[in-house]
Design a protein around this motif. Structure first.
Motif, PDB file in Angstrom:
ATOM      1  N   UNK A   1      -8.035  -1.772   5.207  1.00  0.00           N
ATOM      2  CA  UNK A   1      -9.413  -2.738   5.611  1.00  0.00           C
ATOM      3  C   UNK A   1     -10.746  -2.114   5.280  1.00  0.00           C
ATOM      4  N   UNK A   2     -11.080  -2.985   5.173  1.00  0.00           N
ATOM      5  CA  UNK A   2     -12.142  -2.165   4.962  1.00  0.00           C
ATOM      6  C   UNK A   2     -13.651  -2.940   5.367  1.00  0.00           C
ATOM      7  N   UNK A   3     -14.789  -2.096   5.422  1.00  0.00           N
ATOM      8  CA  UNK A   3     -15.905  -2.854   6.484  1.00  0.00           C
ATOM      9  C   UNK A   3     -16.737  -3.341   5.181  1.00  0.00           C
ATOM     10  N   UNK A   4     -18.306  -3.572   5.412  1.00  0.00           N
ATOM     11  CA  UNK A   4     -19.036  -3.904   4.311  1.00  0.00           C
ATOM     12  C   UNK A   4     -19.542  -3.871   3.322  1.00  0.00           C
ATOM     13  N   UNK A   5     -19.069  -2.360   3.818  1.00  0.00           N
ATOM     14  CA  UNK A   5     -19.832  -1.444   2.826  1.00  0.00           C
ATOM     15  C   UNK A   5     -18.420  -0.640   2.190  1.00  0.00           C
ATOM     16  N   UNK A   6     -17.542  -1.265   1.911  1.00  0.00           N
ATOM     17  CA  UNK A   6     -16.508  -0.612   1.430  1.00  0.00           C
ATOM     18  C   UNK A   6     -15.929   0.329   2.153  1.00  0.00           C
ATOM     19  N   UNK A   7     -15.977   0.351   3.080  1.00  0.00           N
ATOM     20  CA  UNK A   7     -15.409   1.951   3.284  1.00  0.00           C
ATOM     21  C   UNK A   7     -14.680   1.673   4.193  1.00  0.00           C
ATOM     22  N   UNK A   8     -13.879   2.745   4.199  1.00  0.00           N
ATOM     23  CA  UNK A   8     -12.299   2.486   5.284  1.00  0.00           C
ATOM     24  C   UNK A   8     -12.178   2.804   6.643  1.00  0.00           C
ATOM     25  N   UNK A   9     -11.986   1.442   7.323  1.00  0.00           N
ATOM     26  CA  UNK A   9     -11.682   1.559   9.117  1.00  0.00           C
ATOM     27  C   UNK A   9     -10.053   0.918   9.403  1.00  0.00           C
ATOM     28  N   UNK A  10      -9.938   0.868   8.446  1.00  0.00           N
ATOM     29  CA  UNK A  10      -8.248   1.481   8.838  1.00  0.00           C
ATOM     30  C   UNK A  10      -7.200   1.347   7.636  1.00  0.00           C
ATOM     31  N   UNK A  11      -5.855   2.674   8.019  1.00  0.00           N
ATOM     32  CA  UNK A  11      -4.850   2.664   6.943  1.00  0.00           C
ATOM     33  C   UNK A  11      -3.617   2.592   7.883  1.00  0.00           C
ATOM     34  N   UNK A  12      -2.952   1.503   7.311  1.00  0.00           N
ATOM     35  CA  UNK A  12      -1.603   1.525   8.531  1.00  0.00           C
ATOM     36  C   UNK A  12      -0.120   1.782   7.616  1.00  0.00           C
ATOM     37  N   UNK A  13       0.216   2.124   8.691  1.00  0.00           N
ATOM     38  CA  UNK A  13       1.815   1.053   8.085  1.00  0.00           C
ATOM     39  C   UNK A  13       1.983  -0.239   8.147  1.00  0.00           C
ATOM     40  N   UNK A  14       2.413  -1.256   7.363  1.00  0.00           N
ATOM     41  CA  UNK A  14       2.367  -2.415   8.084  1.00  0.00           C
ATOM     42  C   UNK A  14       4.073  -3.074   7.674  1.00  0.00           C
ATOM     43  N   UNK A  15       4.779  -2.089   7.232  1.00  0.00           N
ATOM     44  CA  UNK A  15       6.481  -2.402   6.850  1.00  0.00           C
ATOM     45  C   UNK A  15       7.012  -1.952   6.276  1.00  0.00           C
ATOM     46  N   UNK A  16       8.544  -1.441   6.581  1.00  0.00           N
ATOM     47  CA  UNK A  16       9.135  -0.275   6.324  1.00  0.00           C
ATOM     48  C   UNK A  16      10.752  -1.353   5.934  1.00  0.00           C
ATOM     49  N   UNK A  17      11.105  -0.689   4.576  1.00  0.00           N
ATOM     50  CA  UNK A  17      11.932  -1.228   4.480  1.00  0.00           C
ATOM     51  C   UNK A  17      13.321  -0.328   4.212  1.00  0.00           C
ATOM     52  N   UNK A  18      14.289  -1.226   2.840  1.00  0.00           N
ATOM     53  CA  UNK A  18      15.455  -0.308   2.537  1.00  0.00           C
ATOM     54  C   UNK A  18      15.019   0.979   1.840  1.00  0.00           C
ATOM     55  N   UNK A  19      15.720   1.392   1.079  1.00  0.00           N
ATOM     56  CA  UNK A  19      15.685   2.411  -0.198  1.00  0.00           C
ATOM     57  C   UNK A  19      15.307   1.377  -1.423  1.00  0.00           C
ATOM     58  N   UNK A  20      15.392  -0.056  -1.474  1.00  0.00           N
ATOM     59  CA  UNK A  20      14.933  -1.169  -2.941  1.00  0.00           C
ATOM     60  C   UNK A  20      14.615  -1.676  -2.116  1.00  0.00           C
ATOM     61  N   UNK A  21      14.057  -2.139  -1.205  1.00  0.00           N
ATOM     62  CA  UNK A  21      13.060  -4.067  -0.886  1.00  0.00           C
ATOM     63  C   UNK A  21      12.598  -3.413   0.438  1.00  0.00           C
ATOM     64  N   UNK A  22      11.729  -4.171   0.519  1.00  0.00           N
ATOM     65  CA  UNK A  22      10.695  -4.288   2.011  1.00  0.00           C
ATOM     66  C   UNK A  22      10.545  -6.324   1.905  1.00  0.00           C
ATOM     67  N   UNK A  23      10.480  -6.591   3.498  1.00  0.00           N
ATOM     68  CA  UNK A  23      10.069  -7.141   3.539  1.00  0.00           C
ATOM     69  C   UNK A  23       8.982  -7.731   4.428  1.00  0.00           C
ATOM     70  N   UNK A  24       7.722  -8.405   3.828  1.00  0.00           N
ATOM     71  CA  UNK A  24       6.730  -8.571   3.933  1.00  0.00           C
ATOM     72  C   UNK A  24       6.126  -9.938   4.743  1.00  0.00           C
ATOM     73  N   UNK A  25       5.708  -9.327   5.743  1.00  0.00           N
ATOM     74  CA  UNK A  25       4.737 -11.032   6.549  1.00  0.00           C
ATOM     75  C   UNK A  25       3.142 -11.334   6.421  1.00  0.00           C
ATOM     76  N   UNK A  26       3.129 -12.255   5.366  1.00  0.00           N
ATOM     77  CA  UNK A  26       1.202 -12.299   4.584  1.00  0.00           C
ATOM     78  C   UNK A  26       0.853 -12.339   6.893  1.00  0.00           C
ATOM     79  N   UNK A  27       1.710 -12.991   7.142  1.00  0.00           N
ATOM     80  CA  UNK A  27       0.387 -13.206   8.986  1.00  0.00           C
ATOM     81  C   UNK A  27       0.794 -12.327   9.548  1.00  0.00           C
ATOM     82  N   UNK A  28       1.542 -11.538   9.899  1.00  0.00           N
ATOM     83  CA  UNK A  28       1.485  -9.760  10.214  1.00  0.00           C
ATOM     84  C   UNK A  28       0.031  -9.241   9.447  1.00  0.00           C
ATOM     85  N   UNK A  29      -0.001  -9.355   8.044  1.00  0.00           N
ATOM     86  CA  UNK A  29      -0.817  -8.451   7.717  1.00  0.00           C
ATOM     87  C   UNK A  29      -2.482  -9.544   7.943  1.00  0.00           C
ATOM     88  N   UNK A  30      -2.758 -10.311   8.048  1.00  0.00           N
ATOM     89  CA  UNK A  30      -4.207 -10.853   8.124  1.00  0.00           C
ATOM     90  C   UNK A  30      -3.935 -11.310   9.723  1.00  0.00           C
TER      91      UNK A  30
END
Length: 204
Positions: free
Chosen positions: A102-131
């Motif tokens: 996640x970036x601020x208006x200066x395009x600086x990093x304000x957050x870097x975090x894992x949002x989903x963890x999947x199996x060895x070959x796939x991950x199920x991610x939700x745009x809702x959780x991200x936003x």
């Protein structure tokens, strides 16, 4: 940090195992050295004044440099720097994981975090959780990154669909997706580097 601490004590001829164990009692894994209070510092230093004081100075300086470097490297104008950063963070993971920058208006990093963890070959991610996370942090823009444990850096059809959904929602919410990265141990793929900036025609 554990390996660094052990190596530090060993290099100074200390009982590295014993001193490292004591260090871990004061500062368990994940401890933010920048938030250390004066009492904790004093107690830890008193255990081995000369060595522990030097260790704390080194670790404090390291965390300061790391935070400063992270703020500088995340920019929509410097995708290569972010690609190598994401590759170092995710490239060797055994499970597929999605990380959100996640970036601020200066395009600086304000957050870097894992949002989903999947199996060895796939991950199920939700745009809702991200936003939800992006809006909670009052972010201006975002970058998404995930790893391919298979070693294949090219996006799948599912990857492209997921990126499309994030872009479309970002346009509606005024929270743009600046780039999408895929990383492996040996390489990274940037949507913007390979295919250019997002345009509405890309998703027609």
């Amino acid at each position: 940090m554990k390996k660094q601490v052990f190596s530090f004590y060993k290099a100074l001829g200390e009982d590295a195992a014993a001193e490292s164990a004591r260090f871990n009692l004061y500062f368990p894994e994940g401890y933010d050295m920048l938030s250390m209070d004066a009492e904790t510092e004093a107690d830890f230093v008193s255990e081995n004044p000369r060595v522990n004081r030097a260790l704390l100075h080194a670790l404090f300086a390291g965390q300061m440099m790391s935070k400063h470097a992270q703020k500088r490297l995340i920019s929509a104008k410097h995708s290569e720097a972010f690609g190598h950063f994401a590759q170092a963070e995710l490239g060797t993971l055994k499970q597929e994981q999605v990380f959100l920058a996640l970036l601020n208006t200066q395009l600086e990093l304000i957050s870097w975090e894992v949002v989903f963890v999947g199996t060895l070959t796939e991950v199920s991610a939700s745009p809702r959780e991200i936003f939800q996370r992006a809006l909670h942090k009052n972010a201006y823009a975002m970058i998404i990154a995930h790893n391919h444990p298979s070693g294949k850096v090219q996006p799948s059809a599912a990857d492209r669909l997921f990126t499309r959904r994030l872009h479309e929602l970002g346009q509606l919410l005024g929270l743009p997706l600046l780039d999408a990265f895929i990383v492996t141990k040996d390489a990274y793929w940037s949507r913007v580097e390979e295919e250019g900036p997002f345009e509405e025609s890309d998703f027609a």
